[in-house]
Design an enzyme around this catalytic site. Structure first.
Site, PDB file in Angstrom:
ATOM      1  N   GLU A 127       0.846  -1.363   0.016  1.00 58.65           N
ATOM      2  CA  GLU A 127       0.158  -0.015   0.015  1.00 58.65           C
ATOM      3  C   GLU A 127       0.886   1.099   0.106  1.00 58.65           C
ATOM      4  OE1 GLU A 127      -2.760  -0.271   3.323  1.00 58.65           O
ATOM      5  OE2 GLU A 127      -3.545  -2.162   2.360  1.00 58.65           O
ATOM      6  N   ALA A 130       2.474   1.276   3.496  1.00 52.44           N
ATOM      7  CA  ALA A 130       2.848   0.081   3.944  1.00 52.44           C
ATOM      8  C   ALA A 130       3.398  -1.087   2.812  1.00 52.44           C
ATOM      9  CB  ALA A 130       1.723  -0.718   4.644  1.00 52.44           C
ATOM     10  N   ILE A 157       1.198  -2.742  -7.588  1.00 52.69           N
ATOM     11  CA  ILE A 157       0.711  -4.109  -7.861  1.00 52.69           C
ATOM     12  C   ILE A 157       0.921  -4.465  -9.424  1.00 52.69           C
ATOM     13  CG2 ILE A 157      -1.045  -5.817  -7.765  1.00 52.69           C
ATOM     14  CD1 ILE A 157      -0.199  -4.406  -5.150  1.00 52.69           C
ATOM     15  N   THR A 158       1.783  -5.552  -9.500  1.00 54.67           N
ATOM     16  CA  THR A 158       2.285  -5.832 -10.900  1.00 54.67           C
ATOM     17  C   THR A 158       1.250  -6.683 -11.399  1.00 54.67           C
ATOM     18  OG1 THR A 158       4.519  -6.216  -9.937  1.00 54.67           O
ATOM     19  CG2 THR A 158       3.912  -7.637 -12.024  1.00 54.67           C
ATOM     20  N   LYS A 269      39.223  -2.148 -28.090  1.00 52.34           N
ATOM     21  CA  LYS A 269      40.473  -2.210 -28.074  1.00 52.34           C
ATOM     22  C   LYS A 269      41.115  -0.754 -27.529  1.00 52.34           C
ATOM     23  CE  LYS A 269      42.652  -5.313 -31.514  1.00 52.34           C
ATOM     24  NZ  LYS A 269      42.071  -5.543 -32.629  1.00 52.34           N
ATOM     25  N   GLN A 336      30.548  -0.294 -16.563  1.00 54.66           N
ATOM     26  CA  GLN A 336      31.900   0.146 -16.319  1.00 54.66           C
ATOM     27  C   GLN A 336      32.753  -0.624 -17.608  1.00 54.66           C
ATOM     28  OE1 GLN A 336      32.283   2.294 -14.212  1.00 54.66           O
ATOM     29  NE2 GLN A 336      34.323   2.767 -14.523  1.00 54.66           N
ATOM     30  N   GLY A 339      32.615   1.319 -20.764  1.00 55.95           N
ATOM     31  CA  GLY A 339      32.947   2.845 -20.655  1.00 55.95           C
ATOM     32  C   GLY A 339      31.673   3.540 -20.966  1.00 55.95           C
ATOM     33  N   GLU A 363       9.343  -7.418  -3.386  1.00 60.14           N
ATOM     34  CA  GLU A 363       9.202  -8.673  -2.447  1.00 60.14           C
ATOM     35  C   GLU A 363      10.210  -8.876  -1.431  1.00 60.14           C
ATOM     36  OE1 GLU A 363       8.431 -12.330  -4.749  1.00 60.14           O
ATOM     37  OE2 GLU A 363       7.894 -11.224  -6.378  1.00 60.14           O
ATOM     38  N   THR A 365      12.774  -5.777   0.595  1.00 56.54           N
ATOM     39  CA  THR A 365      13.861  -5.231   0.261  1.00 56.54           C
ATOM     40  C   THR A 365      15.078  -5.989   0.610  1.00 56.54           C
ATOM     41  OG1 THR A 365      13.791  -3.849   2.447  1.00 56.54           O
ATOM     42  CG2 THR A 365      12.646  -2.852   0.521  1.00 56.54           C
TER      43      THR A 365
HETATM   44  C1  LIG Z   1       8.145  -2.366  -9.672  1.00 58.43           C
HETATM   45  C2  LIG Z   1       7.475  -2.964  -8.388  1.00 58.43           C
HETATM   46  C3  LIG Z   1       6.755  -4.199  -8.401  1.00 58.43           C
HETATM   47  C4  LIG Z   1       5.944  -4.583  -7.232  1.00 58.43           C
HETATM   48  N1  LIG Z   1       5.048  -5.499  -7.292  1.00 58.43           N
HETATM   49  C5  LIG Z   1       4.441  -5.695  -6.329  1.00 58.43           C
HETATM   50  C6  LIG Z   1       3.255  -6.579  -6.199  1.00 58.43           C
HETATM   51  O1  LIG Z   1       2.979  -7.177  -7.300  1.00 58.43           O
HETATM   52  N2  LIG Z   1       2.519  -6.979  -5.137  1.00 58.43           N
HETATM   53  C7  LIG Z   1       2.615  -6.086  -3.763  1.00 58.43           C
HETATM   54  O2  LIG Z   1       2.124  -6.407  -3.064  1.00 58.43           O
HETATM   55  N3  LIG Z   1       3.983  -5.247  -3.916  1.00 58.43           N
HETATM   56  C8  LIG Z   1       4.690  -5.128  -4.789  1.00 58.43           C
HETATM   57  N4  LIG Z   1       5.564  -4.211  -4.866  1.00 58.43           N
HETATM   58  C9  LIG Z   1       5.703  -3.299  -3.625  1.00 58.43           C
HETATM   59  C10 LIG Z   1       7.192  -3.546  -3.275  1.00 58.43           C
HETATM   60  O3  LIG Z   1       7.068  -5.140  -2.718  1.00 58.43           O
HETATM   61  C11 LIG Z   1       7.672  -2.643  -2.066  1.00 58.43           C
HETATM   62  O4  LIG Z   1       7.797  -1.662  -2.506  1.00 58.43           O
HETATM   63  C12 LIG Z   1       8.466  -2.884  -0.987  1.00 58.43           C
HETATM   64  O5  LIG Z   1       8.237  -4.259  -0.186  1.00 58.43           O
HETATM   65  C13 LIG Z   1       9.214  -2.071  -0.278  1.00 58.43           C
HETATM   66  O6  LIG Z   1       8.210  -1.307   0.599  1.00 58.43           O
HETATM   67  P1  LIG Z   1       8.163   0.485   0.438  1.00 58.43           P
HETATM   68  O7  LIG Z   1       8.280   0.823  -1.218  1.00 58.43           O
HETATM   69  O8  LIG Z   1       6.828   0.833   0.978  1.00 58.43           O
HETATM   70  O9  LIG Z   1       9.477   0.773   1.066  1.00 58.43           O
HETATM   71  P2  LIG Z   1       9.398   1.139   2.841  1.00 58.43           P
HETATM   72  O10 LIG Z   1       8.737  -0.031   3.646  1.00 58.43           O
HETATM   73  O11 LIG Z   1       8.950   2.456   3.082  1.00 58.43           O
HETATM   74  O12 LIG Z   1      10.971   1.030   2.769  1.00 58.43           O
HETATM   75  C14 LIG Z   1      11.831   2.118   2.575  1.00 58.43           C
HETATM   76  C15 LIG Z   1      13.384   1.843   2.896  1.00 58.43           C
HETATM   77  O13 LIG Z   1      13.306   1.564   4.545  1.00 58.43           O
HETATM   78  C16 LIG Z   1      13.947   0.245   4.493  1.00 58.43           C
HETATM   79  N5  LIG Z   1      13.183  -0.522   5.866  1.00 58.43           N
HETATM   80  C17 LIG Z   1      12.133  -0.481   6.063  1.00 58.43           C
HETATM   81  N6  LIG Z   1      11.786  -0.884   7.228  1.00 58.43           N
HETATM   82  C18 LIG Z   1      12.843  -1.500   7.620  1.00 58.43           C
HETATM   83  C19 LIG Z   1      13.421  -2.352   8.632  1.00 58.43           C
HETATM   84  N7  LIG Z   1      12.832  -2.675   9.606  1.00 58.43           N
HETATM   85  N8  LIG Z   1      14.788  -2.500   8.829  1.00 58.43           N
HETATM   86  C20 LIG Z   1      15.639  -1.871   7.997  1.00 58.43           C
HETATM   87  N9  LIG Z   1      15.409  -1.205   6.983  1.00 58.43           N
HETATM   88  C21 LIG Z   1      13.991  -0.898   6.678  1.00 58.43           C
HETATM   89  C22 LIG Z   1      13.839  -0.536   3.375  1.00 58.43           C
HETATM   90  O14 LIG Z   1      14.802  -1.493   3.138  1.00 58.43           O
HETATM   91  C23 LIG Z   1      13.832   0.748   2.292  1.00 58.43           C
HETATM   92  O15 LIG Z   1      15.107   0.907   1.923  1.00 58.43           O
HETATM   93  C24 LIG Z   1       6.424  -3.788  -6.030  1.00 58.43           C
HETATM   94  C25 LIG Z   1       7.264  -2.504  -5.763  1.00 58.43           C
HETATM   95  C26 LIG Z   1       7.779  -2.110  -7.080  1.00 58.43           C
HETATM   96  C27 LIG Z   1       8.717  -0.874  -6.952  1.00 58.43           C
END
Ligand SMILES: Cc1cc2nc3c(=O)[nH]c(=O)nc-3n(C[C@H](O)[C@H](O)[C@H](O)COP(=O)(O)OP(=O)(O)OC[C@H]3O[C@@H](n4cnc5c(N)ncnc54)[C@H](O)[C@@H]3O)c2cc1C
Length: 380
Positions: A127, A130, A157-158, A269, A336, A339, A363, A365
């Protein structure tokens, strides 16, 4: 018994996926990426060849592969275009909660749709507020007699704008965190369900990513997967199974970066000799080979454990985290080696680099994978 020998069936699967990638995907990948063109026709061909819906059981018209064989396909597809890999894997992701928690009727209806003809499913967990914090979702469900009513917004959402149905995570009370969450399967044409904005992304642009809005969307009781309160667990079990797929995509990206870099380094080269003669370039190529082998071993182990019924969430997280970082490092090195040309759209490595970045984000981070791994080692 340990073994690294693929079976004849696995080799045939890889050969089919590799041919499809070489003949159909690679020639169009840059155009699809440039114009954010959805690979519908390619998906139809992949469906006909048995390369889509890999893990949907054969009794529902899917391909009925295990996780490892599915990963073999995804690696090949990602070699050609990681965005197309994401489109294909997105269907399996949408379907996984139904496979894990659906009853016979739900499986027959929804998995059957995917098997019967080329169509899409999407997994709606994240969301606007979230992503990493899945237990913090605010899309609400209320029970009204024999129905549930959904309100809220999903983001990222993919396949959402092409899907016939979604698996949707919602909460009955946000303050209950994971205990309040349920998983539903929702028809895309339900009144009150709307597709919102589509993201204009850095990479994987052939894959479409949209918001889904729920405004008093009424769904039947039969839309509930498993029981109320089980949604969070179903979502986590889904991720444990899907993370090897991401690692497989990373292996495909690294192998492509390596092949492109090798060919260029032997041809380009400087100072009167191919850049492949410079040790600094050799070492970048060697690092890519090391990362490829290590990523592949990890993803095969994670997938093999899934297939043995002894899934290890930590190994799945290790495979995803390592593979994503390895893909990012390898595609950075590929630029890299090229170049200035690597920084242009004349060569494919800039796309590999843009695509690799998503591997560290979706899925779970790379940080969240480390949270999962550290918790399993240290406890909460
Ligand atoms: C192209 C794309 C396709 C996607 N497809 C889907 C899909 O099909 N279905 C679906 O449900 N979701 C999907 N997602 C969502 C994706 O899973 C989320 O973007 C991802 O889980 C990160 O959530 P956020 O973007 O809210 O980042 P945030 O949760 O806000 O995180 C921001 C930063 O804080 C860090 N962080 C957050 N909490 C912690 C913690 N506890 N400890 C350390 N670091 C933390 C994160 O690692 C990140 O670097 C997709 C995202 C993208 C970009």
């Amino acid at each position: 018994m340990y073994g690294f020998q693929s079976t004849e069936e696995q080799q045939a699967l890889v050969d089919t996926a590799r041919r499809f990638t070489r003949e159909k995907i690679i020639p169009v990948a840059a155009r699809l990426d440039e114009h954010e063109e959805f690979p519908l026709e390619l998906f139809k061909e992949a469906h006909a060849l048995g390369l889509a819906n890999g893990e949907v059981p054969a009794e529902y018209g899917g391909v009925g592969l295990g996780c490892l064989d599915h990963c073999l396909i995804l690696e090949e597809i990602a070699y050609g275009c990681a965005g197309i890999k994401t489109t294909l894997a997105g269907n399996n992701l949408g379907a996984m909660p139904v496979m894990l928690a659906g009853n016979d009727e739900q499986k027959a209806k929804y998995l059957g749709m995917l098997g019967a003809e080329p169509c899409f499913a999407a997994y709606a967990c994240s969301e606007p507020d979230a992503g990493s914090d899945v237990a913090g979702i605010s899309t609400r469900y209320e029970r009204h007699g024999d129905e549930f009513v959904l309100n809220g917004q999903k983001r990222w959402i993919t396949n959402a704008n092409h899907a016939r149905w979604f698996t949707v995570l919602a909460t009955r009370d946000r303050s209950l965190r994971h205990k309040g969450i349920a998983m539903f399967v929702v028809d895309a044409d339900t009144p009150g369900v709307k597709i919102g904005r589509r993201e204009n992304k850095l990479g994987m642009r052939a894959s479409h990513t949209c918001d889904i809005l729920f405004e008093d969307a009424r769904i039947p009781r039969s839309a509930l997967l498993g029981a109320e309160g089980e949604g969070f667990k179903i979502a986590m079990r889904t991720f444990d199974r899907s993370r090897p797929w991401i690692a497989a995509g990373c292996a495909g990206l690294i192998r492509r970066a390596l092949d492109e870099s090798r060919a260029y380094a032997l041809e380009r080269k400087t100072f009167g000799e191919p850049i492949a003669r410079h040790q600094a370039v050799q070492f970048m190529i060697a690092e890519m080979a090391i990362r490829y082998e290590a990523t592949r071993l990890l993803l095969l182990k994670a997938a093999w454990l899934v297939d043995q019924g002894t899934l290890d969430a930590t190994v799945s997280a290790c495979a995803k985290a390592f593979g994503a970082d390895a893909a990012m490092a390898s595609t950075t090195d590929a630029i890299q080696i090229f170049g200035g040309y690597g920084y242009t759209k004349e060569y494919p490595v800039e796309k590999l680099f843009r695509d690799a970045k998503l591997m560290q984000i979706y899925e779970g981070t790379s940080q969240i994978q480390r949270v999962v791994i550290a918790r399993s080692i240290l406890g909460r």
